[in-house]
Design a protein around this motif. Structure first.
Motif, short mmCIF file in Angstrom:
data_model
loop_
_atom_site.label_atom_id
_atom_site.label_comp_id
_atom_site.label_asym_id
_atom_site.label_seq_id
_atom_site.Cartn_x
_atom_site.Cartn_y
_atom_site.Cartn_z
N MET A 1 0.97 -1.13 -0.13
CA MET A 1 -0.04 -0.09 0.16
C MET A 1 0.81 1.47 0.01
O MET A 1 2.02 1.30 0.38
CB MET A 1 -0.88 -0.18 1.20
N ALA A 2 0.11 2.35 -0.55
CA ALA A 2 0.98 3.61 -0.48
C ALA A 2 0.14 4.69 -0.57
O ALA A 2 -1.14 4.78 -0.89
CB ALA A 2 1.81 3.69 -1.77
N MET A 3 0.82 5.88 -0.28
CA MET A 3 -0.14 7.35 -0.04
C MET A 3 0.60 8.02 -1.02
O MET A 3 1.66 8.27 -0.70
CB MET A 3 -0.62 7.83 1.28
N GLN A 30 -1.80 -3.61 -13.95
CA GLN A 30 -3.17 -3.45 -14.18
C GLN A 30 -3.98 -3.84 -13.11
O GLN A 30 -5.19 -3.50 -12.84
CB GLN A 30 -3.45 -4.10 -15.22
N LYS A 31 -3.27 -4.70 -12.08
CA LYS A 31 -4.03 -5.28 -10.99
C LYS A 31 -4.01 -4.46 -9.82
O LYS A 31 -4.82 -4.73 -8.72
CB LYS A 31 -3.40 -6.69 -10.32
N LEU A 32 -3.30 -3.15 -9.94
CA LEU A 32 -3.21 -2.14 -8.58
C LEU A 32 -4.57 -1.61 -8.61
O LEU A 32 -5.28 -1.43 -9.29
CB LEU A 32 -2.04 -1.04 -9.08
N THR A 33 -4.99 -1.51 -7.43
CA THR A 33 -6.21 -0.81 -6.96
C THR A 33 -5.88 0.62 -6.49
O THR A 33 -5.23 0.81 -5.37
CB THR A 33 -6.95 -1.69 -5.72
N ARG A 73 -8.09 -0.84 2.09
CA ARG A 73 -8.83 -1.48 1.17
C ARG A 73 -7.99 -1.23 -0.25
O ARG A 73 -7.99 -2.08 -1.16
CB ARG A 73 -10.22 -0.71 0.96
N ASP A 74 -7.41 -0.23 -0.38
CA ASP A 74 -6.73 0.33 -1.75
C ASP A 74 -5.01 0.05 -1.69
O ASP A 74 -4.38 0.22 -0.72
CB ASP A 74 -7.02 1.56 -2.05
N ASN A 75 -4.73 -0.44 -2.75
CA ASN A 75 -3.27 -0.41 -2.95
C ASN A 75 -2.75 0.71 -2.86
O ASN A 75 -1.50 1.02 -2.22
CB ASN A 75 -2.64 -1.15 -4.24
N ILE A 76 -3.04 1.97 -3.44
CA ILE A 76 -2.59 3.24 -3.69
C ILE A 76 -3.78 4.29 -3.47
O ILE A 76 -4.78 4.02 -4.21
CB ILE A 76 -1.55 3.39 -4.78
N ALA A 99 -0.21 3.28 9.25
CA ALA A 99 -0.41 2.30 8.45
C ALA A 99 0.86 1.55 7.96
O ALA A 99 0.48 0.45 7.48
CB ALA A 99 -1.40 2.65 7.32
N GLY A 100 1.81 1.92 8.04
CA GLY A 100 3.06 1.50 7.91
C GLY A 100 3.23 1.24 6.50
O GLY A 100 3.71 0.17 5.96
N ILE A 101 3.01 2.18 5.73
CA ILE A 101 3.15 2.18 4.31
C ILE A 101 3.84 3.38 3.56
O ILE A 101 4.68 3.83 4.22
CB ILE A 101 1.55 2.48 3.63
N ARG A 102 4.39 2.97 2.06
CA ARG A 102 5.08 4.13 1.40
C ARG A 102 4.26 5.44 1.26
O ARG A 102 3.00 5.19 1.47
CB ARG A 102 5.39 3.58 0.06
N TYR A 103 4.98 6.54 1.38
CA TYR A 103 4.15 7.78 1.29
C TYR A 103 5.14 8.74 0.56
O TYR A 103 6.64 8.62 0.50
CB TYR A 103 4.12 8.39 2.83
N CYS A 104 4.66 9.67 -0.37
CA CYS A 104 5.33 10.53 -1.22
C CYS A 104 4.46 11.75 -1.49
O CYS A 104 3.31 11.86 -1.41
CB CYS A 104 6.06 10.10 -2.23
N VAL A 105 5.17 12.85 -1.77
CA VAL A 105 4.50 13.99 -2.18
C VAL A 105 4.77 14.30 -3.68
O VAL A 105 5.97 14.40 -4.26
CB VAL A 105 4.69 15.27 -1.36
N LEU A 106 3.57 14.72 -4.53
CA LEU A 106 3.84 14.80 -6.03
C LEU A 106 3.43 16.49 -6.07
O LEU A 106 2.04 16.77 -5.86
CB LEU A 106 3.07 14.10 -6.81
N PHE A 107 4.34 17.42 -6.31
CA PHE A 107 4.08 18.79 -6.39
C PHE A 107 4.04 19.35 -7.63
O PHE A 107 4.97 19.21 -8.47
CB PHE A 107 5.22 19.49 -5.43
#
Length: 302
Positions: A1-3, A30-33, A73-76, A99-107
């Motif tokens: 998962m990621a945000m 294509q399987k990513l949610t 629920r969602d992968n990303i 949640a212990g997931i990846r995180y990044c900012v797109l600016f």
């Protein structure tokens, strides 16, 4: 998962960037949610949502709650909104860490003049746009992400006014690689945020405190700017913030750059003191009182 937190000025191409990133991720797998969470998901009018501080706070609360519900629920999860206040980006970072997931900012880094031009074009085309008053207020209050902040890192930067936003854009390619790379003991370029007992227990109260401090101090700055504008450069003779709050005793004109600098210093000092003591106050009036006392000491007439 990621945000992924999309960040930028109003009318800077954020929604295009969010959709482009989603398409690029699906092209890889294509399987990513993938879930894009934005104002339109809830049929919210952007001018009404940013009409005042109360409406804006409610909007952020709605988006934050939906992000919190979507993470399991969602992968990303892509948060497509202004995300212009660093305190709010910190709240989202806390959710990702818990949640212990990846995180990044797109600016989406765009000059203000280009944003104004694009907003006018949208008004002429009867597309989603901001009225002039709200647009200028959002531009003024925007807090640019800084990769030195843990809640703004890693930071991928797009330049929509210079280059088209495409799946092949460098920032999109880098973000996709970061979000889809497999992680093992040898992986150093991808960081999974690690929840801790402290994070899980206090992340909400800590984030709320930071948000209230951020919002309260901005309201004080707004009151000073408004009072000085009405005084036309003359003495303000004390600025009232309301009942049970101290008066701002600034009898000389103080420019917006200096006020912003004082605000940043105050927030930094408050954050540093909370490391060895209690968390910043979650009550807006207490935060305002503290900030006014600080301003009166620094530039006021005691």
């Amino acid at each position: 998962m990621a945000m992924v937190v999309i960040c930028g000025q109003p009318c800077s191409g954020k929604s295009i960037a969010a959709q482009c990133l989603s398409d690029a991720l699906h092209a890889v797998d294509q399987k990513l949610t993938i879930r894009i969470i934005d104002e339109s998901s809830f049929h919210l009018d952007r001018n009404q949502s940013y009409a005042d501080m109360t409406a804006e706070k409610n909007l952020r609360g709605i988006l934050r709650s939906e992000v919190d519900r979507s993470l399991p629920r969602d992968n990303i999860v892509i948060v497509d909104s202004l995300n212009s206040i660093k305190g709010y980006r910190y709240e989202l970072w806390c959710l990702a860490r818990a949640a212990g997931i990846r995180y990044c900012v797109l600016f989406c880094d765009v000059e203000e003049s280009s944003c104004r031009e694009w907003n006018k074009e949208r008004i002429e085309k009867a597309e989603g746009s901001y009225n002039d008053k709200i647009f200028e207020d959002l531009i003024r209050r925007f807090e640019k992400p800084d990769k030195r902040n843990r809640w703004d890192c890693p930071l991928f930067e797009l330049y929509p006014s210079k280059d088209r936003i495409e799946q092949s854009s460098a920032a999109i390619v880098e973000a996709v690689s970061y979000l889809t790379k497999k992680v093992d003991s040898r992986t150093k370029s991808v960081k999974l945020l690690q929840p801790t007992v402290a994070t899980q227990n206090v992340r909400v109260s800590e984030a709320n405190s930071l948000y209230e401090m951020d919002r309260a101090t901005q309201e004080v700055i707004n009151a000073i700017i408004e009072a000085q504008s009405q005084a036309l450069g003359g003495p303000t003779n004390g600025i009232s913030l309301g009942q049970n709050l101290p008066t701002i005793n600034i009898q000389r004109s103080v420019g917006l750059p200096q006020l912003r600098s004082l605000r940043r210093t105050f927030l930094k000092l408050t954050a540093q003191s909370s490391l060895s003591g209690p968390a910043p106050p979650a009550d807006a009036n207490i935060a305002k009182r503290m900030f006014v006392d600080y301003l009166n000491r620094e530039v006021g007439a005691v």
